[in-house]
Scaffold this motif. Structure first.
Motif, PDB file in Angstrom:
ATOM      1  N   TYR A 118       0.851  -1.189   0.000  1.00 53.26           N
ATOM      2  CA  TYR A 118       0.000   0.000   0.000  1.00 53.26           C
ATOM      3  C   TYR A 118       0.886   1.238   0.000  1.00 53.26           C
ATOM      4  CZ  TYR A 118      -3.791   3.218   1.067  1.00 53.26           C
ATOM      5  OH  TYR A 118      -4.710   4.243   0.993  1.00 53.26           O
ATOM      6  N   GLY A 119       0.509   2.230  -0.784  1.00 52.14           N
ATOM      7  CA  GLY A 119       1.224   3.498  -0.815  1.00 52.14           C
ATOM      8  C   GLY A 119       2.685   3.380  -1.192  1.00 52.14           C
ATOM      9  N   GLY A 120       3.019   2.415  -2.060  1.00 53.90           N
ATOM     10  CA  GLY A 120       4.411   2.228  -2.453  1.00 53.90           C
ATOM     11  C   GLY A 120       5.206   1.399  -1.456  1.00 53.90           C
ATOM     12  N   LEU A 121       4.540   0.928  -0.404  1.00 51.87           N
ATOM     13  CA  LEU A 121       5.208   0.122   0.616  1.00 51.87           C
ATOM     14  C   LEU A 121       4.894  -1.350   0.397  1.00 51.87           C
ATOM     15  CD1 LEU A 121       4.409   2.222   3.798  1.00 51.87           C
ATOM     16  CD2 LEU A 121       6.657   1.947   2.732  1.00 51.87           C
ATOM     17  N   ARG A 122       5.861  -2.174   0.668  1.00 51.56           N
ATOM     18  CA  ARG A 122       5.679  -3.623   0.642  1.00 51.56           C
ATOM     19  C   ARG A 122       6.118  -4.148   2.007  1.00 51.56           C
ATOM     20  NH1 ARG A 122       8.106  -8.617  -0.584  1.00 51.56           N
ATOM     21  NH2 ARG A 122       6.788  -9.980  -1.875  1.00 51.56           N
ATOM     22  N   TYR A 131       9.875  -2.671   2.166  1.00 54.97           N
ATOM     23  CA  TYR A 131      10.457  -2.022   0.986  1.00 54.97           C
ATOM     24  C   TYR A 131       9.590  -0.827   0.618  1.00 54.97           C
ATOM     25  CZ  TYR A 131      13.316  -6.190   0.353  1.00 54.97           C
ATOM     26  OH  TYR A 131      14.217  -7.211   0.538  1.00 54.97           O
ATOM     27  N   ARG A 132      10.246   0.273   0.269  1.00 56.18           N
ATOM     28  CA  ARG A 132       9.515   1.430  -0.257  1.00 56.18           C
ATOM     29  C   ARG A 132       9.974   1.655  -1.682  1.00 56.18           C
ATOM     30  NH1 ARG A 132       9.053   7.813   1.667  1.00 56.18           N
ATOM     31  NH2 ARG A 132       7.613   8.342  -0.038  1.00 56.18           N
ATOM     32  N   ASP A 133       9.065   1.490  -2.608  1.00 53.18           N
ATOM     33  CA  ASP A 133       9.384   1.625  -4.031  1.00 53.18           C
ATOM     34  C   ASP A 133      10.607   0.785  -4.396  1.00 53.18           C
ATOM     35  OD1 ASP A 133       7.281   3.447  -4.358  1.00 53.18           O
ATOM     36  OD2 ASP A 133       8.557   5.121  -3.741  1.00 53.18           O
ATOM     37  N   GLY A 134      10.648  -0.427  -3.852  1.00 47.21           N
ATOM     38  CA  GLY A 134      11.733  -1.358  -4.165  1.00 47.21           C
ATOM     39  C   GLY A 134      12.980  -1.196  -3.318  1.00 47.21           C
ATOM     40  N   ARG A 135      13.027  -0.180  -2.467  1.00 47.83           N
ATOM     41  CA  ARG A 135      14.204   0.068  -1.619  1.00 47.83           C
ATOM     42  C   ARG A 135      13.975  -0.516  -0.233  1.00 47.83           C
ATOM     43  NH1 ARG A 135      14.987   3.959   2.170  1.00 47.83           N
ATOM     44  NH2 ARG A 135      13.110   5.071   1.455  1.00 47.83           N
ATOM     45  N   TYR A 136      14.911  -1.342   0.222  1.00 46.17           N
ATOM     46  CA  TYR A 136      14.786  -1.957   1.536  1.00 46.17           C
ATOM     47  C   TYR A 136      14.927  -0.904   2.635  1.00 46.17           C
ATOM     48  CZ  TYR A 136      15.894  -4.708   5.687  1.00 46.17           C
ATOM     49  OH  TYR A 136      15.897  -5.233   6.952  1.00 46.17           O
ATOM     50  N   VAL A 202      -6.727  12.731  16.184  1.00 47.93           N
ATOM     51  CA  VAL A 202      -7.412  11.528  15.704  1.00 47.93           C
ATOM     52  C   VAL A 202      -6.481  10.331  15.656  1.00 47.93           C
ATOM     53  CG1 VAL A 202      -8.787  10.511  13.853  1.00 47.93           C
ATOM     54  CG2 VAL A 202      -8.976  12.963  14.341  1.00 47.93           C
ATOM     55  N   GLY A 203      -5.359  10.482  14.912  1.00 54.32           N
ATOM     56  CA  GLY A 203      -4.433   9.363  14.810  1.00 54.32           C
ATOM     57  C   GLY A 203      -3.502   9.506  13.627  1.00 54.32           C
ATOM     58  N   TYR A 204      -3.169   8.375  13.027  1.00 55.00           N
ATOM     59  CA  TYR A 204      -2.191   8.356  11.924  1.00 55.00           C
ATOM     60  C   TYR A 204      -2.711   7.489  10.785  1.00 55.00           C
ATOM     61  CZ  TYR A 204       0.683   9.710  15.927  1.00 55.00           C
ATOM     62  OH  TYR A 204       1.161  10.342  17.042  1.00 55.00           O
ATOM     63  N   ARG A 205      -2.253   7.825   9.570  1.00 55.42           N
ATOM     64  CA  ARG A 205      -2.618   7.017   8.396  1.00 55.42           C
ATOM     65  C   ARG A 205      -1.483   7.061   7.381  1.00 55.42           C
ATOM     66  NH1 ARG A 205      -4.103  10.277   4.148  1.00 55.42           N
ATOM     67  NH2 ARG A 205      -4.574  12.451   4.657  1.00 55.42           N
ATOM     68  N   VAL A 206      -1.491   6.085   6.489  1.00 56.93           N
ATOM     69  CA  VAL A 206      -0.527   6.044   5.394  1.00 56.93           C
ATOM     70  C   VAL A 206      -1.129   6.741   4.192  1.00 56.93           C
ATOM     71  CG1 VAL A 206       0.754   4.579   3.787  1.00 56.93           C
ATOM     72  CG2 VAL A 206       0.567   3.924   6.203  1.00 56.93           C
ATOM     73  N   GLU A 207      -0.405   7.678   3.626  1.00 53.88           N
ATOM     74  CA  GLU A 207      -0.881   8.453   2.473  1.00 53.88           C
ATOM     75  C   GLU A 207      -0.573   7.690   1.187  1.00 53.88           C
ATOM     76  OE1 GLU A 207      -2.761  10.479   0.396  1.00 53.88           O
ATOM     77  OE2 GLU A 207      -2.481  11.775   2.154  1.00 53.88           O
ATOM     78  N   ALA A 208      -1.589   7.233   0.514  1.00 49.40           N
ATOM     79  CA  ALA A 208      -1.410   6.394  -0.669  1.00 49.40           C
ATOM     80  C   ALA A 208      -0.816   7.162  -1.832  1.00 49.40           C
ATOM     81  CB  ALA A 208      -2.756   5.790  -1.092  1.00 49.40           C
ATOM     82  N   SER A 209      -1.135   8.448  -1.965  1.00 52.82           N
ATOM     83  CA  SER A 209      -0.705   9.235  -3.117  1.00 52.82           C
ATOM     84  C   SER A 209       0.649   9.891  -2.942  1.00 52.82           C
ATOM     85  CB  SER A 209      -1.745  10.306  -3.436  1.00 52.82           C
ATOM     86  OG  SER A 209      -1.887  11.205  -2.321  1.00 52.82           O
ATOM     87  N   ALA A 210       1.272   9.668  -1.746  1.00 52.10           N
ATOM     88  CA  ALA A 210       2.551  10.344  -1.480  1.00 52.10           C
ATOM     89  C   ALA A 210       3.638   9.788  -2.357  1.00 52.10           C
ATOM     90  CB  ALA A 210       2.925  10.174  -0.002  1.00 52.10           C
TER      91      ALA A 210
END
Length: 210
Positions: A118-122, A131-136, A202-210
């Protein structure tokens, strides 16, 4: 004995680290990723029982093999109640230890949690890799636990209270700033552009479009 076991396991192509006491064990668990924990119940400092309890509370699902000189049924029962997956009484043959470790690993592999993206994260909960965009991205166990919860929400807001419940344990202080500190460090580890968004109050979320 620990050194001899480690050397024997290496001959079987099984890598192992040694912790001579409970504090060292907890430190290694906090920064490393392990497939199985072999615990002696009588180690100095926090006991093997306490380390086992910490592993179970972490929610990692890491199998635990307990070693002990005690062979009474009630001792084994208490170990299993703590969360041990197997039990080996000293003295034992290295071959038996290897067989038990491989059996635990096969059992663990059959219930591997799904990889989340999700959001470029694996996020791979089984290997504890991110991994973020393939980077460990190297994370501590706590940072990984927090990110796993946030990614599972798929963009939904997760409150600090919920993160405490899922990434810490039921006894965590609800007034602690551990969540804020961990999220801040996690955000920096993931790098820019920032992926984790803070929703004030409220809290925290992962931004998908970032």
């Amino acid at each position: 004995m620990a050194g001899a076991i480690r050397d024997g396991l290496r001959l079987e192509a099984i890598a192992a680290d040694i912790a001579g006491d409970g504090d060292t064990a907890l430190e290694l668990l906090a920064v490393g990723s392990y497939d199985i924990a072999i615990l002696d119940r009588d180690i100095p400092g926090p006991s093997g029982d306490e380390v086992a309890r910490a592993i179970v509370q972490s929610g990692s699902g890491m199998p635990i093999l307990m070693l002990t000189a005690a062979d009474r049924l009630d001792d084994k029962e208490s170990g299993f109640e703590l969360g041990a997956d197997d039990y080996l009484t000293k003295p034992f043959e290295l071959r038996e230890l290897v067989l038990r470790l491989r059996a635990l690993d096969r059992r663990r592999a059959s219930v591997r949690p799904p990889v989340r993206e999700y959001g470029g994260l694996r996020v791979d909960p089984f290997r504890r890799e991110v991994y973020r965009d393939g980077r460990y991205v190297a994370l501590t166990r706590k940072q990984f636990a927090v990110l796993d919860v946030l990614v599972a929400a798929e963009g939904g807001v997760v409150s600090a209270e919920s993160l405490l419940e899922q990434a810490w344990d039921a006894n965590a202080d609800p007034f602690t700033n551990a969540v804020r500190i961990t999220v801040s460090a996690l955000r920096k580890r993931l790098g820019e552009p920032w992926l984790i968004v803070t929703e004030p109050g409220v809290g925290y979320r992962v931004e998908a479009s970032a």
